[in-house]
Each structure stands twice: as C-alpha cells, then as structure tokens.
Design a protein around this motif. Structure first.
Motif, mmCIF file in Angstrom:
data_model
loop_
_atom_site.group_PDB
_atom_site.id
_atom_site.type_symbol
_atom_site.label_atom_id
_atom_site.label_comp_id
_atom_site.label_asym_id
_atom_site.label_seq_id
_atom_site.Cartn_x
_atom_site.Cartn_y
_atom_site.Cartn_z
ATOM 1 N N ASP A 243 1.804 0.323 10.894
ATOM 2 C CA ASP A 243 2.784 -0.273 9.976
ATOM 3 C C ASP A 243 2.276 -0.206 8.539
ATOM 4 N N PHE A 244 1.000 -0.529 8.345
ATOM 5 C CA PHE A 244 0.400 -0.476 7.013
ATOM 6 C C PHE A 244 0.439 0.957 6.471
ATOM 7 N N ILE A 245 0.035 1.916 7.281
ATOM 8 C CA ILE A 245 0.002 3.324 6.849
ATOM 9 C C ILE A 245 1.401 3.809 6.486
ATOM 10 N N GLN A 246 2.382 3.489 7.296
ATOM 11 C CA GLN A 246 3.756 3.902 7.005
ATOM 12 C C GLN A 246 4.272 3.255 5.723
ATOM 13 N N ALA A 247 3.954 1.977 5.529
ATOM 14 C CA ALA A 247 4.387 1.285 4.315
ATOM 15 C C ALA A 247 3.754 1.918 3.071
ATOM 16 N N VAL A 248 2.484 2.229 3.148
ATOM 17 C CA VAL A 248 1.792 2.867 2.024
ATOM 18 C C VAL A 248 2.396 4.240 1.736
ATOM 19 N N ASN A 249 2.701 4.998 2.784
ATOM 20 C CA ASN A 249 3.289 6.331 2.601
ATOM 21 C C ASN A 249 4.668 6.289 1.952
ATOM 22 N N ARG A 250 5.373 5.184 2.085
ATOM 23 C CA ARG A 250 6.701 5.055 1.465
ATOM 24 C C ARG A 250 6.631 4.657 -0.006
ATOM 25 N N ARG A 251 5.469 4.225 -0.473
ATOM 26 C CA ARG A 251 5.336 3.742 -1.851
ATOM 27 C C ARG A 251 5.023 4.889 -2.808
ATOM 28 N N PRO A 252 5.908 5.202 -3.734
ATOM 29 C CA PRO A 252 5.617 6.281 -4.681
ATOM 30 C C PRO A 252 4.504 5.931 -5.673
ATOM 31 N N ASP A 253 4.257 4.632 -5.904
ATOM 32 C CA ASP A 253 3.201 4.255 -6.836
ATOM 33 C C ASP A 253 1.811 4.381 -6.226
ATOM 34 N N VAL A 254 1.724 4.513 -4.907
ATOM 35 C CA VAL A 254 0.453 4.818 -4.246
ATOM 36 C C VAL A 254 0.389 6.339 -4.157
ATOM 37 N N VAL A 255 -0.429 6.940 -5.023
ATOM 38 C CA VAL A 255 -0.458 8.405 -5.083
ATOM 39 C C VAL A 255 -1.521 9.005 -4.177
ATOM 40 N N GLU A 256 -2.493 8.200 -3.749
ATOM 41 C CA GLU A 256 -3.499 8.641 -2.786
ATOM 42 C C GLU A 256 -3.920 7.457 -1.943
ATOM 43 N N CYS A 257 -4.263 7.725 -0.698
ATOM 44 C CA CYS A 257 -4.767 6.692 0.209
ATOM 45 C C CYS A 257 -5.782 7.339 1.135
ATOM 46 N N PHE A 258 -6.936 6.682 1.246
ATOM 47 C CA PHE A 258 -8.000 7.195 2.104
ATOM 48 C C PHE A 258 -8.440 6.106 3.064
ATOM 49 N N ALA A 259 -8.551 6.430 4.346
ATOM 50 C CA ALA A 259 -9.188 5.553 5.325
ATOM 51 C C ALA A 259 -10.667 5.911 5.279
ATOM 52 N N THR A 260 -11.517 4.881 5.134
ATOM 53 C CA THR A 260 -12.936 5.150 4.937
ATOM 54 C C THR A 260 -13.807 4.247 5.798
ATOM 55 N N THR A 261 -15.074 4.617 5.837
ATOM 56 C CA THR A 261 -16.072 3.731 6.415
ATOM 57 C C THR A 261 -16.547 2.811 5.295
ATOM 58 N N GLY A 262 -17.322 1.812 5.650
ATOM 59 C CA GLY A 262 -17.865 0.909 4.642
ATOM 60 C C GLY A 262 -17.140 -0.412 4.601
ATOM 61 N N GLN A 263 -17.308 -1.100 3.480
ATOM 62 C CA GLN A 263 -16.783 -2.458 3.348
ATOM 63 C C GLN A 263 -15.256 -2.516 3.375
ATOM 64 N N ALA A 264 -14.594 -1.579 2.725
ATOM 65 C CA ALA A 264 -13.126 -1.551 2.720
ATOM 66 C C ALA A 264 -12.642 -0.552 3.763
ATOM 67 N N ASP A 265 -11.487 -0.857 4.320
ATOM 68 C CA ASP A 265 -10.898 0.041 5.319
ATOM 69 C C ASP A 265 -10.110 1.176 4.674
ATOM 70 N N TYR A 266 -9.451 0.875 3.563
ATOM 71 C CA TYR A 266 -8.611 1.848 2.863
ATOM 72 C C TYR A 266 -8.850 1.740 1.369
ATOM 73 N N HIS A 267 -8.711 2.876 0.703
ATOM 74 C CA HIS A 267 -8.805 2.937 -0.758
ATOM 75 C C HIS A 267 -7.524 3.590 -1.248
ATOM 76 N N LEU A 268 -6.822 2.897 -2.130
ATOM 77 C CA LEU A 268 -5.559 3.387 -2.668
ATOM 78 C C LEU A 268 -5.736 3.711 -4.146
ATOM 79 N N ARG A 269 -5.139 4.798 -4.586
ATOM 80 C CA ARG A 269 -5.040 5.054 -6.023
ATOM 81 C C ARG A 269 -3.601 4.774 -6.384
ATOM 82 N N VAL A 270 -3.423 3.836 -7.308
ATOM 83 C CA VAL A 270 -2.097 3.341 -7.656
ATOM 84 C C VAL A 270 -1.829 3.633 -9.131
#
Length: 152
Positions: A83-110
């Motif tokens: 649900d989160f991934i689909q919601a992020v993909n629908r947002r035009p202001d989120v121009v990049e999204c990365f699932a990563t290891t480490g402290q944060a699960d996702y990094h968004l460029r907005v």
C-alpha cells in the motif's frame, strides 16, 4: 545480451545526448548507419535502454524546494508495505524512491514549490500512510552531481 565496445560507446553517447541522430551516432562509433540502428534497436529490445527523455531544471519549472525524506515503517506486513509503495508511486512530487538497508526503510526524493507545499505533502500524504512510523527530512541546499551517465 553481452555488451561489446561499440555497444558501450553507443550507450555512453546516448546517455549524454539522446537527441543525437543515428547518422551522427554511427559516425562517432565508426559503424554504418544501418548497423548502428540495429545495435540501438537490440539495446532497446533487451531493455538496456529503458527510455529516452529530457532532464528538466526543477527550479526553473517552479519546484525550488527539494528534500530527501528517510522513512521508517512501523509495520512490515506485506500488504501495508505494498500500500505504501503504491501510494508513493502515485505521487508526482516523489520523483525517486529507494528501499534500502540501514536505519530507514525507504528514501524519497521530493520536489515541491516551497516549504508550505512540502509541509502539505508531509501532513496530507506521508503521515497518513498507515505503515509510516517516522520520517526524517534533509533539505537539499544545492545539487552537486546528478543525471550522471551510467558507467558502461
């Protein structure tokens, strides 16, 4: 597909200027135009070349606020994550999204018009996602390196 030296040169040139004509590309690579066209077509067919496009200047397009948002999810339930991934993909202001290891699960460029628009993004969208536990924002002060060609 195994890449040879000419494939790599074609990919490098197309990444630097995707508007280059086939004749110019063939000349730069040292091939006939028909052979070059066939190589480019093969690179497209195998999805090594995913698409062609233009790089825009966000500030000149009215998007002068840029942030990197580090998102930590509260639940890793596959349905909530999807649900989160689909919601992020629908947002035009989120121009990049990365699932990563480490402290944060996702990094968004907005990209937004201004701080008020970014606050509306946080309050009206991100914090309403049921899987989001927290978000930390880093405001981008200036771009140092972007749109770099992929080293082939």
């Amino acid at each position: 597909m195994e890449l040879d030296a000419k494939d790599r040169r074609i990919l490098d040139l197309l990444q630097r200027d995707s508007t280059i004509s086939n004749a110019e590309l063939a000349n730069a690579v040292g091939m006939s135009t028909s052979a070059c066209w066939r190589k480019v077509r093969a690179l497209e067919d195998t999805k090594i070349i995913e698409r062609y496009g233009a790089y825009l200047n966000p500030a000149k397009a009215g998007l002068s606020f840029q942030a990197i948002v580090h998102v930590q999810l509260t639940r890793h339930d596959p349905d909530k994550v999807e649900d989160f991934i689909q919601a992020v993909n629908r947002r035009p202001d989120v121009v990049e999204c990365f699932a990563t290891t480490g402290q944060a699960d996702y990094h968004l460029r907005v990209l937004c018009h201004d701080l008020a628009a970014f606050n509306a993004f946080l309050e009206g969208f991100l914090f309403k996602q049921t899987a989001v536990e927290s978000a930390q924002t880093n405001v981008v002060l200036r771009d140092i390196k972007k749109h770099s060609p992929i080293p082939v």
